[in-house]
Design a protein around this motif. Sequence first.
Motif, PDB file in Angstrom:
ATOM      1  N   VAL A   1      -3.884  -6.147  -1.402  1.00 36.69           N
ATOM      2  CA  VAL A   1      -3.775  -7.439  -0.727  1.00 36.69           C
ATOM      3  C   VAL A   1      -3.465  -8.537  -1.746  1.00 36.69           C
ATOM      4  O   VAL A   1      -2.665  -9.437  -1.489  1.00 36.69           O
ATOM      5  N   LYS A   2      -4.056  -8.428  -2.911  1.00 35.33           N
ATOM      6  CA  LYS A   2      -3.777  -9.410  -3.961  1.00 35.33           C
ATOM      7  C   LYS A   2      -2.305  -9.379  -4.335  1.00 35.33           C
ATOM      8  O   LYS A   2      -1.658 -10.419  -4.495  1.00 35.33           O
TER       9      LYS A   2
ATOM     10  N   GLY B   1     -11.895   0.625  -1.307  1.00 37.23           N
ATOM     11  CA  GLY B   1     -12.100  -0.813  -1.353  1.00 37.23           C
ATOM     12  C   GLY B   1     -11.416  -1.480  -2.540  1.00 37.23           C
ATOM     13  O   GLY B   1     -10.814  -2.547  -2.418  1.00 37.23           O
TER      14      GLY B   1
ATOM     15  N   GLN C   1      -7.309  -8.568   5.877  1.00 33.26           N
ATOM     16  CA  GLN C   1      -6.411  -7.467   5.519  1.00 33.26           C
ATOM     17  C   GLN C   1      -7.147  -6.409   4.695  1.00 33.26           C
ATOM     18  O   GLN C   1      -6.910  -5.216   4.868  1.00 33.26           O
ATOM     19  N   VAL C   2      -8.023  -6.846   3.804  1.00 34.73           N
ATOM     20  CA  VAL C   2      -8.816  -5.891   3.034  1.00 34.73           C
ATOM     21  C   VAL C   2      -9.651  -5.045   3.989  1.00 34.73           C
ATOM     22  O   VAL C   2      -9.730  -3.815   3.857  1.00 34.73           O
ATOM     23  N   GLN C   3     -10.268  -5.702   4.959  1.00 34.42           N
ATOM     24  CA  GLN C   3     -11.079  -4.972   5.939  1.00 34.42           C
ATOM     25  C   GLN C   3     -10.230  -3.986   6.724  1.00 34.42           C
ATOM     26  O   GLN C   3     -10.644  -2.845   6.981  1.00 34.42           O
TER      27      GLN C   3
ATOM     28  N   GLU D   1      -9.002 -11.507   3.360  1.00 31.37           N
ATOM     29  CA  GLU D   1     -10.228 -10.769   3.617  1.00 31.37           C
ATOM     30  C   GLU D   1     -10.068  -9.867   4.826  1.00 31.37           C
ATOM     31  O   GLU D   1     -10.509  -8.705   4.821  1.00 31.37           O
TER      32      GLU D   1
ATOM     33  N   ALA E   1      -7.797  -1.505  -1.846  1.00 35.27           N
ATOM     34  CA  ALA E   1      -7.483  -2.446  -0.771  1.00 35.27           C
ATOM     35  C   ALA E   1      -7.369  -3.866  -1.324  1.00 35.27           C
ATOM     36  O   ALA E   1      -6.441  -4.611  -1.005  1.00 35.27           O
ATOM     37  N   GLU E   2      -8.307  -4.232  -2.164  1.00 37.97           N
ATOM     38  CA  GLU E   2      -8.276  -5.584  -2.741  1.00 37.97           C
ATOM     39  C   GLU E   2      -7.048  -5.758  -3.639  1.00 37.97           C
ATOM     40  O   GLU E   2      -6.390  -6.797  -3.606  1.00 37.97           O
TER      41      GLU E   2
ATOM     42  N   GLN F   1       0.828  -1.212   0.000  1.00 39.05           N
ATOM     43  CA  GLN F   1       0.000   0.000   0.000  1.00 39.05           C
ATOM     44  C   GLN F   1       0.861   1.261   0.000  1.00 39.05           C
ATOM     45  O   GLN F   1       0.538   2.245  -0.674  1.00 39.05           O
TER      46      GLN F   1
END
Lengths: 223, 88
Positions: B31-32, B24, B13-15, B11, B27-28, A68
């Motif tokens: 994490v991917k 969102g 980590q996305v949250q 999931e 975020a996905e 990120q």
Amino acid sequence: MANQVALPRYTYDPATGRYYYAVGGQPVAERRVKEVREGQVSEAEAALALLALLFFEGKIAPAVWVAQMDTKLLRLHLILAAVGAGGWEQLTEEDVARVERRLSDDRPRVAGTATDVVAGAITVAVLLARVNVYIGGARTQYYDARRPRLQRSASNMMLLERRILGNSRHCPDCLRYYGMGWQPAGTLPSPGMDSVCGGACRCDFMYVEVPAVEAHSWIGTRR
Amino acid sequence: MTTDEIIAWAEAQVQALMEAEVDGFDAEATVKRAAADLPDDGEVLTFVPEWGAVEVTEAVIDDARAEFYLSAPPKMKRLLDATVVPNG
């Protein structure tokens, strides 16, 4: 539909290095461009500080934090380079290469910071300070894109610059650059470069254009 | 980690990213990307990826443009879309 307000459009003149309102042709005040630049920096500081805290607290995994940070810093580098260059259309291969180079240099540093957090080797204050430095590295893109594009309006004029101190703690180098007063444009280091504070620097430039024959009376002063 | 455990971790980590106010979609994608490099032992708590040189593509610039539109003040959103016009 009747309540929608058209967003202002802009043009950029490479001959002056300035933005203009597309309707009316008035120049965009320098402080407005500065507000855009610092707004991006402030937004990144807030977003990445929160991200860093959650990483430090173990809620975000190291690999996710690194990913990120990479995404956010790359976008910030590009946005700030574009602000300095006069917009997306004005970004050159050199500007993009500079972004790629600086961020490629920062990648191992961010990874190293992540490793330090995992090892418990740094405090949250140190983590946040390092994040601030990475953001400052992106801020230098604005100056490196803008400064080569600044132009004097006529051959008998001279463009001068001086460093002004930002709203943060100042290192001896930045105080020295500030003390040098007005200098020929392109002389002084960009904020974040050639200073102990490095990416933590939040200093800025002021510019003035004077008749070349009068420049000597400006050099070294802060008039 | 089993496949189901990795999915559950992703999931979560996305949250967590969304709680950090990350979009969102971003975020996905983040994490991917992080999950793609996880080692076989799946040690998610300590693994730090090391990536090579950065490459700026058109897609990356488009993402930066979108980020600017989202974050810039309304009256300045189109600043970076400035067209080159000699102002004389």
